[in-house]
Design a protein around this motif. Structure first.
Motif, mmCIF file in Angstrom:
data_model
loop_
_atom_site.group_PDB
_atom_site.id
_atom_site.type_symbol
_atom_site.label_atom_id
_atom_site.label_comp_id
_atom_site.label_asym_id
_atom_site.label_seq_id
_atom_site.Cartn_x
_atom_site.Cartn_y
_atom_site.Cartn_z
ATOM 1 N N LEU A 14 0.831 -1.209 0.000
ATOM 2 C CA LEU A 14 0.000 0.000 0.000
ATOM 3 C C LEU A 14 0.865 1.258 0.000
ATOM 4 O O LEU A 14 0.498 2.288 -0.570
ATOM 5 C CB LEU A 14 -0.897 -0.024 1.238
ATOM 6 N N TYR A 15 2.046 1.170 0.624
ATOM 7 C CA TYR A 15 2.911 2.337 0.778
ATOM 8 C C TYR A 15 3.842 2.571 -0.408
ATOM 9 O O TYR A 15 4.710 3.443 -0.344
ATOM 10 C CB TYR A 15 3.729 2.198 2.068
ATOM 11 N N LEU A 16 3.665 1.819 -1.490
ATOM 12 C CA LEU A 16 4.468 2.059 -2.700
ATOM 13 C C LEU A 16 4.258 3.481 -3.221
ATOM 14 O O LEU A 16 5.161 4.076 -3.817
ATOM 15 C CB LEU A 16 4.117 1.047 -3.792
ATOM 16 N N GLY A 17 3.051 4.013 -2.989
ATOM 17 C CA GLY A 17 2.751 5.377 -3.413
ATOM 18 C C GLY A 17 3.668 6.398 -2.785
ATOM 19 O O GLY A 17 3.845 7.511 -3.303
ATOM 20 N N TYR A 18 4.292 6.022 -1.665
ATOM 21 C CA TYR A 18 5.238 6.889 -0.970
ATOM 22 C C TYR A 18 6.416 7.260 -1.865
ATOM 23 O O TYR A 18 7.048 8.297 -1.696
ATOM 24 C CB TYR A 18 5.738 6.140 0.271
ATOM 25 N N GLY A 19 6.694 6.395 -2.846
ATOM 26 C CA GLY A 19 7.793 6.637 -3.780
ATOM 27 C C GLY A 19 7.611 7.898 -4.605
ATOM 28 O O GLY A 19 8.585 8.433 -5.161
ATOM 29 N N VAL A 20 6.378 8.375 -4.709
ATOM 30 C CA VAL A 20 6.109 9.633 -5.422
ATOM 31 C C VAL A 20 6.930 10.765 -4.808
ATOM 32 O O VAL A 20 7.370 11.684 -5.506
ATOM 33 C CB VAL A 20 4.590 9.978 -5.366
ATOM 34 N N GLY A 21 7.153 10.684 -3.503
ATOM 35 C CA GLY A 21 7.916 11.717 -2.804
ATOM 36 C C GLY A 21 9.333 11.857 -3.321
ATOM 37 O O GLY A 21 9.902 12.961 -3.310
#
Length: 382
Positions: free
Chosen positions: A242-249
């Motif tokens: 779920l926290y893969l979206g954190y890579g956008v940072g």
């Protein structure tokens, strides 16, 4: 640029942030393991954020100067030991006590790492600071994703044993670090702090980041419980993904100058980021796990856009006292994260998911109006 030194510092930052956020996808599992509430399991992350908020002030009074390499060596050894002990924890109290010890040393590692990055290559300081931000984001991503994977296919104890091993590798690398200068820590007085807060521009930015990180930390802390609520069979590995979206940072922090150029002004970029953040927060009302997964990417895009631009502005508004203004920025940021790791879980436990999201949306609407009405005090906007 000294490539070897840069690699060693980046590696250790990634390990430290992995340690910090490894507990987040494991919170439902740890809550069940230690038979505690959502609020209590959220404290495993909140305690580190609390120390990150107060450390810049406390460390400045305890130590005016400190050998950065020695700090990294000592703190990495402590992390290796504490993570080993975490894997043998048999109670909530024992686990939280050990996490508190980690919370004391983690700010020291990050402060020393930032000092080294700022001094190993004087020509590329801005680039090194962007690399620092990207490294912290990547560390948060790695910690969340891999802890979920390891907990599912091995055990939660193996998560902390693997982090202990990673810290030992970091310890070995630090001994190869060719750096022996001292880091200078700032003593913050009440007078200095009040003078900075009298400048309304700083007050707006600090309050903005308190609110943004309050919502960000709050939602991401209870999201694992929400997924379990929607589908009890959800594994820790799936929660970690779920926290893969954190890579956008990482992308945002490295390309923020192009994003600002697109919007023409810093304040316009910040207002855009708040709108994206607000929309993505509202989308968490949807009960489809796939949409929730995709929404994390949008959620992180909004948050890191606001965070990265605000960091740049906080460090450029005042020529003097840069270390104090940036330290205060981080304090407000992490205090927001600490409170966000406690209040939303309590609200969620009492009033449910939807009402918690409404609370976060209300706060974001208020802060958007506040920033918008004060936008013209920033030269970057005019």
């Amino acid at each position: 640029m000294k490539t070897k030194e840069l690699f060693i510092i980046i590696y250790n930052i990634v390990v430290v942030l992995s340690v910090m956020y490894a507990t987040q996808p494991l919170q439902p599992l740890l809550a069940k393991e230690f038979e505690v509430s959502i609020v209590k399991s959220s404290q495993f992350t909140a305690v580190i954020m609390l120390f990150l908020a107060i450390a810049p002030i406390i460390y400045g009074y305890i130590l005016e100067r400190v050998n950065a390499k020695r700090v990294l060596l000592t703190a990495s050894l402590i992390l290796a030991v504490t993570n080993t002990f975490l894997s043998f924890s048999t109670s909530y109290e024992m686990f939280l006590t050990i996490r508190t010890i980690e919370a004391i040393v983690i700010p020291a590692i990050l402060t020393a790492s930032m000092s080294i990055l700022a001094n190993i290559d004087k020509v590329n300081v801005k680039l090194n600071m962007s690399i620092y931000v990207a490294s912290t984001v990547f560390g948060g991503l790695v910690g969340r994703v891999f802890s979920g994977y390891i907990a599912t296919y091995f055990s939660w104890q193996m998560v902390f044993l693997s982090l202990s091993f990673a810290s030992l590798i970091g310890l070995f690398l630090i001994t190869r670090l060719n750096y022996d200068a001292q880091a200078h820590l700032t003593k913050a007085t009440i007078k200095d702090i009040s003078q900075i807060l009298k400048d309304k521009r700083f007050f707006v930015i600090y309050l903005l980041m308190f609110s943004i990180f309050f919502v960000f930390a709050g939602v991401l802390n209870i999201l694992p419980f929400r997924l379990k609520e929607l589908d009890p069979s959800t594994s820790e590995s799936q929660i970690g993904l779920l926290y893969l979206g954190y890579g956008v940072g990482i992308v945002v922090s490295l390309f923020i100058h192009k994003i600002i150029k697109f919007f023409d002004k810093e304040m316009k970029t910040i207002l855009f980021g708040i709108i994206i953040f607000l929309i993505s927060t509202a989308l968490y009302i949807v009960e489809n796990p796939l949409i929730i997964f995709l929404n994390v990417f949008l959620f992180c895009l909004g948050m890191f856009t606001v965070h990265t631009v605000s960091t740049r502005m906080a460090n450029s508004l005042k020529e003097s006292q840069k270390s104090l203004t940036s330290g205060m920025y981080l304090s407000f940021y992490y205090i927001g994260g600490t409170v966000g790791s406690i209040i939303p879980p309590m609200f969620y436990q009492l009033y449910g998911w939807n009402n918690t999201i409404y609370l976060c949306m209300f706060l974001l609407c208020v802060i958007f109006i506040f920033v918008y009405t004060n936008r013209k005090i920033f030269k970057a906007y005019n």
